[in-house]
Design an enzyme around this catalytic site. Structure first.
Site, mmCIF file in Angstrom:
data_model
loop_
_atom_site.group_PDB
_atom_site.id
_atom_site.type_symbol
_atom_site.label_atom_id
_atom_site.label_comp_id
_atom_site.label_asym_id
_atom_site.label_seq_id
_atom_site.Cartn_x
_atom_site.Cartn_y
_atom_site.Cartn_z
ATOM 1 N N ASN A 9 -2.113 -0.752 4.359
ATOM 2 C CA ASN A 9 -2.332 0.541 3.712
ATOM 3 C C ASN A 9 -3.780 0.578 3.225
ATOM 4 O OD1 ASN A 9 -2.331 2.841 2.151
ATOM 5 N ND2 ASN A 9 -1.094 1.961 0.490
ATOM 6 N N LYS A 11 -5.351 2.950 1.977
ATOM 7 C CA LYS A 11 -5.516 3.874 0.840
ATOM 8 C C LYS A 11 -6.729 4.789 1.089
ATOM 9 C CE LYS A 11 -3.605 0.287 -2.087
ATOM 10 N NZ LYS A 11 -3.065 -0.007 -3.402
ATOM 11 N N HIS A 94 4.836 6.149 -2.000
ATOM 12 C CA HIS A 94 4.037 5.058 -2.580
ATOM 13 C C HIS A 94 3.895 5.303 -4.088
ATOM 14 C CE1 HIS A 94 0.683 2.392 -3.435
ATOM 15 N NE2 HIS A 94 0.943 1.790 -2.285
ATOM 16 N N GLU A 96 1.509 5.024 -6.028
ATOM 17 C CA GLU A 96 0.298 5.760 -6.427
ATOM 18 C C GLU A 96 0.524 7.267 -6.283
ATOM 19 O OE1 GLU A 96 -2.475 3.630 -3.959
ATOM 20 O OE2 GLU A 96 -2.214 1.861 -5.222
ATOM 21 N N GLU A 164 7.906 -2.588 -3.594
ATOM 22 C CA GLU A 164 6.583 -2.772 -4.180
ATOM 23 C C GLU A 164 6.654 -2.631 -5.695
ATOM 24 O OE1 GLU A 164 3.307 -2.066 -1.101
ATOM 25 O OE2 GLU A 164 3.677 -0.180 -2.112
ATOM 26 N N GLY A 170 -2.248 -3.957 -6.428
ATOM 27 C CA GLY A 170 -3.675 -3.897 -6.727
ATOM 28 C C GLY A 170 -4.075 -4.650 -7.984
ATOM 29 N N SER A 210 -0.174 -7.125 -3.947
ATOM 30 C CA SER A 210 -1.133 -8.230 -4.013
ATOM 31 C C SER A 210 -0.845 -9.347 -2.998
ATOM 32 C CB SER A 210 -1.211 -8.791 -5.442
ATOM 33 O OG SER A 210 -1.714 -7.803 -6.326
HETATM 34 C C1 PEP Z 1 -0.106 -1.133 -1.457
HETATM 35 O O1 PEP Z 1 -1.025 -0.328 -1.537
HETATM 36 O O2 PEP Z 1 0.959 -0.793 -0.976
HETATM 37 C C2 PEP Z 1 -0.326 -2.492 -1.957
HETATM 38 C C3 PEP Z 1 0.667 -3.332 -1.921
HETATM 39 O O3 PEP Z 1 -1.589 -2.786 -2.459
HETATM 40 P P1 PEP Z 1 -2.163 -4.248 -2.786
HETATM 41 O O4 PEP Z 1 -1.808 -5.147 -1.627
HETATM 42 O O5 PEP Z 1 -3.629 -4.049 -2.935
HETATM 43 O O6 PEP Z 1 -1.493 -4.722 -4.028
#
Ligand code: PEP
Length: 251
Positions: A9, A11, A94, A96, A164, A170, A210
């Protein structure tokens, strides 16, 4: 048999030319890895250019969002048909988007319906916030999110779920392999209740939060985890490649 999947992803990162460079930096090596679905999800504006570039390769394309209406006066939105013209996958719900764009369970549900209708494979994201985790509410939150996201949907062929935990996205603070495995197992039991054992056993459920080259093996060793949704680390060709390579070696 569930084919493992690593989805990147990106983003809101990369211009079109940067997206092209990033794909070029990993395409040949990714192509050598056969037993993992490798999906990249660049920003909308780069999808067409990236699609051209990966034509004939085993890399698959996903979008990061869509709007649920088919077409019309929705300035700035992207319809399911527009996405399905270019992509096989689409990330929906997601955290976000839930956090910054007020996406509710009802909106997520409409987006899943719209995506499935045009043959897209949605990657539905669920996960609890830090305070919910600390209050021991992970099971309750994830169960509610699954129920509302999938309400009234009888046919979920192609659907993928990404667990997630919001506190791990992040932040550099990933869940442990065991924690992620446990919640993913709970998600699978929920899918079995909502649909059937067969559907639950065939569904791919990813961990996200992460994931890096340094911890990918810990997650991929877990039996319930079928891959990862990777944010930050998917923007570095060597990191993403290493995560895919480790997945291929373990799964
Ligand atoms: C994500 O954006 O779905 C995600 C898991 O981000 P990150 O790996 O940066 O934590």
């Amino acid at each position: 048999m569930r084919i493992p999947m690593i989805a990147g992803n990106w983003k809101m990162n990369t211009t079109v030319s940067e997206a092209i460079e990033l794909v070029k930096a990993m395409q040949d090596e990714l192509d050598k890895i056969a037993n993992v679905d490798k999906v990249i999800c660049p920003p909308f504006v780069s999808l067409a250019a990236v699609r051209e570039l990966i034509k004939g390769s085993s890399i698959k394309l996903g979008a990061q969002n869509l709007f649920f209406a088919e077409k019309g006066a929705y300035t700035g939105e992207i319809s399911p048909l527009m996405v399905s013209d270019l992509c096989e996958f689409v990330i929906i719900g997601h955290s976000e988007r839930r956090q910054y764009f007020n996406e509710t369970g009802e909106i997520v549900n409409k987006k899943i319906v719209a995506a499935l209708k045009v043959g897209l494979k949605p990657i539905l994201c669920v996960g609890e916030r830090l305070e919910e985790n600390e209050a021991g509410k992970t099971e309750e939150v994830v169960t509610e999110q699954l129920g509302s996201s999938l309400a009234g949907i009888g046919y979920i062929n192609g659907l993928i779920i990404a667990y997630e935990p919001v506190w791990a996205i992040g932040t550099g603070r990933a869940a442990t392999g065991e924690q992620a495995n446990e919640t993913i197992s709970l998600i699978r039991r929920n899918i079995a209740k909502l649909y059937s054992d067969g559907i639950a056993q065939n569904m791919r459920i990813l961990y996200g939060g992460s994931v890096t080259a340094a911890n990918a093996t810990e997650f991929m060793k877990q039996p319930e985890i079928d891959g990862a949704l990777v944010g930050g680390a998917s923007l570095k060709a060597t990191e993403f490649l290493s995560i895919v390579t480790q997945t291929s070696a373990i799964k």
